[in-house]
Scaffold this active site. Structure first.
Site, PDB file in Angstrom:
ATOM      1  N   ASP A  49       6.262   1.629   6.406  1.00 27.67           N
ATOM      2  CA  ASP A  49       5.106   2.418   6.821  1.00 27.67           C
ATOM      3  C   ASP A  49       4.000   2.513   5.782  1.00 27.67           C
ATOM      4  O   ASP A  49       2.864   2.818   6.127  1.00 27.67           O
ATOM      5  CB  ASP A  49       5.569   3.828   7.210  1.00 27.67           C
ATOM      6  CG  ASP A  49       6.535   3.814   8.374  1.00 27.67           C
ATOM      7  OD1 ASP A  49       6.304   3.043   9.312  1.00 27.67           O
ATOM      8  OD2 ASP A  49       7.529   4.558   8.350  1.00 27.67           O
TER       9      ASP A  49
ATOM     10  N   GLY B 247      -1.565   6.423   4.342  1.00 28.59           N
ATOM     11  CA  GLY B 247      -2.671   7.335   4.072  1.00 28.59           C
ATOM     12  C   GLY B 247      -3.683   7.359   5.195  1.00 28.59           C
ATOM     13  O   GLY B 247      -4.276   8.403   5.502  1.00 28.59           O
TER      14      GLY B 247
ATOM     15  N   VAL C 131       3.138   8.730  12.075  1.00 26.71           N
ATOM     16  CA  VAL C 131       3.352   7.287  12.168  1.00 26.71           C
ATOM     17  C   VAL C 131       4.039   6.998  13.499  1.00 26.71           C
ATOM     18  O   VAL C 131       5.268   7.039  13.596  1.00 26.71           O
ATOM     19  CB  VAL C 131       4.203   6.775  10.994  1.00 26.71           C
ATOM     20  CG1 VAL C 131       4.275   5.245  11.017  1.00 26.71           C
ATOM     21  CG2 VAL C 131       3.633   7.257   9.663  1.00 26.71           C
TER      22      VAL C 131
ATOM     23  N   ASN D 166       5.853   7.584  16.572  1.00 23.40           N
ATOM     24  CA  ASN D 166       6.638   8.710  17.076  1.00 23.40           C
ATOM     25  C   ASN D 166       7.094   9.649  15.975  1.00 23.40           C
ATOM     26  O   ASN D 166       7.443  10.800  16.230  1.00 23.40           O
ATOM     27  CB  ASN D 166       7.870   8.195  17.835  1.00 23.40           C
ATOM     28  CG  ASN D 166       8.681   7.208  17.010  1.00 23.40           C
ATOM     29  OD1 ASN D 166       8.205   6.120  16.699  1.00 23.40           O
ATOM     30  ND2 ASN D 166       9.902   7.570  16.658  1.00 23.40           N
ATOM     31  N   TYR D 167       7.133   9.184  14.713  1.00 22.18           N
ATOM     32  CA  TYR D 167       7.614  10.016  13.610  1.00 22.18           C
ATOM     33  C   TYR D 167       6.461  10.725  12.903  1.00 22.18           C
ATOM     34  O   TYR D 167       5.341  10.208  12.817  1.00 22.18           O
ATOM     35  CB  TYR D 167       8.354   9.162  12.581  1.00 22.18           C
ATOM     36  CG  TYR D 167       9.863   9.287  12.648  1.00 22.18           C
ATOM     37  CD1 TYR D 167      10.517  10.393  12.113  1.00 22.18           C
ATOM     38  CD2 TYR D 167      10.641   8.306  13.237  1.00 22.18           C
ATOM     39  CE1 TYR D 167      11.904  10.506  12.163  1.00 22.18           C
ATOM     40  CE2 TYR D 167      12.023   8.401  13.299  1.00 22.18           C
ATOM     41  CZ  TYR D 167      12.649   9.513  12.758  1.00 22.18           C
ATOM     42  OH  TYR D 167      14.004   9.633  12.815  1.00 22.18           O
TER      43      TYR D 167
ATOM     44  N   TYR E 137       5.858  12.525   9.070  1.00 23.50           N
ATOM     45  CA  TYR E 137       6.416  12.661   7.723  1.00 23.50           C
ATOM     46  C   TYR E 137       5.591  13.672   6.929  1.00 23.50           C
ATOM     47  O   TYR E 137       4.360  13.561   6.850  1.00 23.50           O
ATOM     48  CB  TYR E 137       6.404  11.320   6.987  1.00 23.50           C
ATOM     49  CG  TYR E 137       7.290  10.271   7.607  1.00 23.50           C
ATOM     50  CD1 TYR E 137       8.670  10.272   7.400  1.00 23.50           C
ATOM     51  CD2 TYR E 137       6.749   9.262   8.405  1.00 23.50           C
ATOM     52  CE1 TYR E 137       9.482   9.302   7.952  1.00 23.50           C
ATOM     53  CE2 TYR E 137       7.559   8.282   8.968  1.00 23.50           C
ATOM     54  CZ  TYR E 137       8.923   8.314   8.745  1.00 23.50           C
ATOM     55  OH  TYR E 137       9.734   7.349   9.297  1.00 23.50           O
TER      56      TYR E 137
ATOM     57  N   ASP F 279       6.322   1.814 -22.296  1.00 25.45           N
ATOM     58  CA  ASP F 279       5.614   2.593 -21.284  1.00 25.45           C
ATOM     59  C   ASP F 279       6.402   2.397 -19.989  1.00 25.45           C
ATOM     60  O   ASP F 279       6.267   1.380 -19.307  1.00 25.45           O
ATOM     61  CB  ASP F 279       4.183   2.074 -21.151  1.00 25.45           C
ATOM     62  CG  ASP F 279       3.346   2.881 -20.189  1.00 25.45           C
ATOM     63  OD1 ASP F 279       3.907   3.804 -19.538  1.00 25.45           O
ATOM     64  OD2 ASP F 279       2.143   2.607 -20.052  1.00 25.45           O
TER      65      ASP F 279
END
Length: 674
Positions: free
Chosen positions: A308, A315, A389, A391-392, A394, A606
């Site tokens: 997704d 976004g 997204v 049917n879902y 989040y 890093d």
């Protein structure tokens, strides 16, 4: 300032403003011919590299303000990357990226559904199932993946896999998810918006092609309980945070709130103020990718695996949040400024929500000798967004606490993906019946969070920490016996926290082990606390699950990051997404599995931590028609970062509210009795 240049705030990670998006696209289309029927997939901030930020550290200037643009030239079937300098008002980078497909735009989803519904083969398939008015059909375009694309379709085409549902009426909403048109599959070439293949395996039962029941969950459709009283959050003096543009400060925490179309919410420069010193913790944090594989054997479900973030731009799928529904109390919102496929500005109002919430007890101490009690309530700051997204739905919550810990949480809700089965069929564990003839296949959700660590300005080193039991013996159970050796365990009770330094990428590839209390610790070996211990933060896993797919499966090839819960890499500017930059229709092998083949050094580097949070979803009727939020999270906690508890100075509730201390302690008792 150059003519036409747009001013921006002092935050180099400030998301692009509407006028910057307009200007960037105008500059690009003026200098280059994008071709006919081109789609502007995304225009977002081209984040300045770390080297540029360090070079400008302390100076009163910032790196070049740039916009990164991805374009799909549909007529020539090309994907173009470009970078526009807003300072120089020119295109500084332009490249045709061979053999890749960018994420699917919302406008393509809409056009794909219209294309399928106009197709005669699709209409005939519905009519064979007894549907006279084919306008009742709704089509969800899924990413096509790679291996499950039919062999007679050219995989170099830009494809979507359309799944069909039947609405109760032509103008009904998503109630269609209760009646999947199982057996019907449509493949669409998105570049030319043409149906290239319709396959119909037929309904699960010719006499009863659809599940018999609809769905109801909206207000006005169900009888609501009437015994719930009002619950209001009141902050008469306003919130405890401070917001300046996209800079956020709260209870010692400081950060910059950012946004990308691909990831949604991004947090930059997460740091903590300690005795007037701003101490860095994380440079950049986001949900960098998702993978949602389904475990059904059926030909109608086994291909399902949505990524997704990389395939859909999560976004771009953000919703506008509302006070009293998505958040309670005193709110601050940030809009998400993005673009349409035409290169125009698209603003999602109130996409990011900021609020505080009470979270129970922070700490408590009661002394029975003196009959005294000290209690502190735990308050947390919430920075969140919600993406719808298909049917879902989040919900992504980033929690910050007063003890300098933080928590990353995902809530899964919405409508389960379902398929129709015959009246006498039983999914047999590959799915579960949620309503008559309605099967919700077993599936998993994997969220990969990219945490660009920077504890106390680095460099950092990683340790795996877990319980290490000691074999029983030697010696007896004399409680006064002094044990000089750590190997002694006469009572059989001894164990310790074993710390293992991980120095190479492959050593750090790990799974959780809650039975051993396993966690991972990032330390700065050059910075010590007063006890001589290196300062650090530890990643504490919560609930998780191992990927259930076979190692050589298409899912594991394309979403290789789900093989491990933890990956660690040395920072590299080009390594942002765990499944690679272009996972849509990619055969697999890109991203973390490829980067870590070199087995690079991770000691005093890093460091970037990639944590995969897995969710196992075996459905049940209680998940239908709307799934109550399933909640999963992990935490980051300071370890030797402070000299003592950073939460010791949190005031009691009566001091915050200017109340008199009641005789029974420092918390006011409420009673229903007059």
């Amino acid at each position: 300032m150059a003519p036409g240049q747009i001013p921006f705030d002092n935050n180099p990670f400030e998301p692009l403003k509407p006028e910057e998006i307009e200007t960037a696209y105008e500059i690009l289309t003026t200098e280059y011919d994008l071709g006919e029927e081109s789609l502007c997939i995304k225009i977002e901030l081209s984040e300045p590299p770390k080297d540029a930020l360090k070079a400008d550290d302390g100076a009163n200037k910032h790196p070049d303000r740039r916009a990164r643009i991805v374009v799909r030239n549909s007529s020539d079937r090309k994907t173009i990357e470009a970078v526009v300098s807003l300072n120089e008002q020119s295109v500084v980078y332009w490249e045709h990226i061979e053999g890749v497909q960018p994420s699917i735009a919302i406008e393509e989803f809409i056009a794909c559904e219209e294309t399928v519904k106009a197709n005669e083969e699709w209409q005939e398939a519905l009519q064979r199932r007894g549907v006279e008015n084919t306008d009742r059909g709704m089509v969800d375009p899924w990413s096509a993946g790679y291996d499950f694309i039919p062999k007679d379709i050219d995989r170099s085409k830009r494809l979507a896999h359309g799944l069909t549902y039947l609405r109760p009426s032509e103008d009904a909403g998503d109630e269609g998810y209760a009646r999947p048109v199982s057996g019907l599959h449509v493949f669409v070439d998105l570049d030319c918006m043409e149906v290239v293949k319709v396959t119909d395996y037929g309904p699960p039962d010719e006499d009863e092609p659809f599940p018999p029941e609809g769905m109801a969950y909206r207000e006005g459709e169900v009888e609501l309980r009437d015994d719930l009283t009002a619950y209001n959050i009141n902050q008469p003096d306003g919130p405890s945070w401070s917001v300046d543009g996209h800079k956020l400060e709260w209870q010692g925490w400081q950060m910059h709130v950012g946004w990308t179309q691909r990831e949604g919410l991004v947090l930059h420069n997460i740091s903590y103020e300690d005795d007037d010193e701003i101490r860095s913790v994380i440079d950049r944090a986001s949900c960098a990718e998702m993978s949602v594989p389904y475990g059904e054997q059926s030909i109608n479900d086994r291909f399902k695996n949505a990524m997704d973030v990389g395939e859909y731009n999560i976004g771009r799928l953000a919703k506008s949040l509302t006070n009293g529904c998505d958040c309670l109390g005193y709110m601050h919102y940030w809009d998400a400024v993005m673009n349409t496929a035409d290169g125009e500005v698209n603003v999602v109002d109130n996409a990011i929500c900021l609020h505080e919430e009470d979270n129970g007890t922070l700490w408590e101490r009661s002394d029975w000798r003196t009959e005294s009690s000290e209690v502190r309530r735990r308050r947390r700051l919430v920075v969140s967004f919600v993406a719808a997204v298909g049917n879902y739905d989040y919900v992504f919550n980033w929690y910050f606490y007063q003890d300098a810990s933080m928590e990353v949480e995902v809530r899964l809700t919405g409508i389960n993906n379902v398929s129709a089965i015959g009246p006498d069929e039983d999914p047999g564990g590959y799915g579960e019946l949620v309503a008559p003839q309605l099967n919700a296949p077993i599936h998993q959700h994997f969220f990969n969070f990219r945490l660009d660590m920077n504890v106390d300005d680095g460099p950092n080193t990683l340790y795996r920490v877990e319980n290490q039991p000691i074999p029983t013996g030697p010696g007896d159970l004399n409680p006064l016996e002094k044990a000089d050796e750590r190997t002694l365990n006469p009572g059989g009770n001894a164990f310790y926290a074993k710390q293992e330094k991980l120095t190479r990428e492959k050593e750090a590839q790990d799974l959780i082990d809650p039975l051993k209390g396993r966690y991972w610790k990032v330390v700065n070996p050059k910075k010590k606390n007063r006890l001589g211990k290196p300062t650090g933060y530890r990643l504490m896993p919560g609930g998780n699950v191992e990927a259930a797919m076979q190692p050589d499966s298409p899912v594991m090839e394309r979403s290789g990051f789900i093989k491990n819960h933890l990956w660690v890499t040395p920072f590299h500017e080009d390594e942002k997404f765990p499944a690679g930059n272009y996972p849509n229709q990619h055969p697999g092998g890109d991203g973390l599995p490829a980067w870590t083949q070199e087995n690079r050094n991770i000691e005093e580097e890093d460091l970037v931590l990639w944590y995969t949070l897995g969710v196992n979803h075996v459905t049940r009727p209680e998940d239908w028609p709307v799934l109550s939020a399933q909640v999963y999270s992990f935490k980051l906690q300071p370890v030797n970062f402070f000299e003592k508890s950073p939460a010791i100075d949190v005031p009691p509730q009566h001091a915050i509210e200017n109340q008199d201390v009641p005789s029974h302690g420092n918390c006011e008792m409420n009673s229903d009795d007059d």
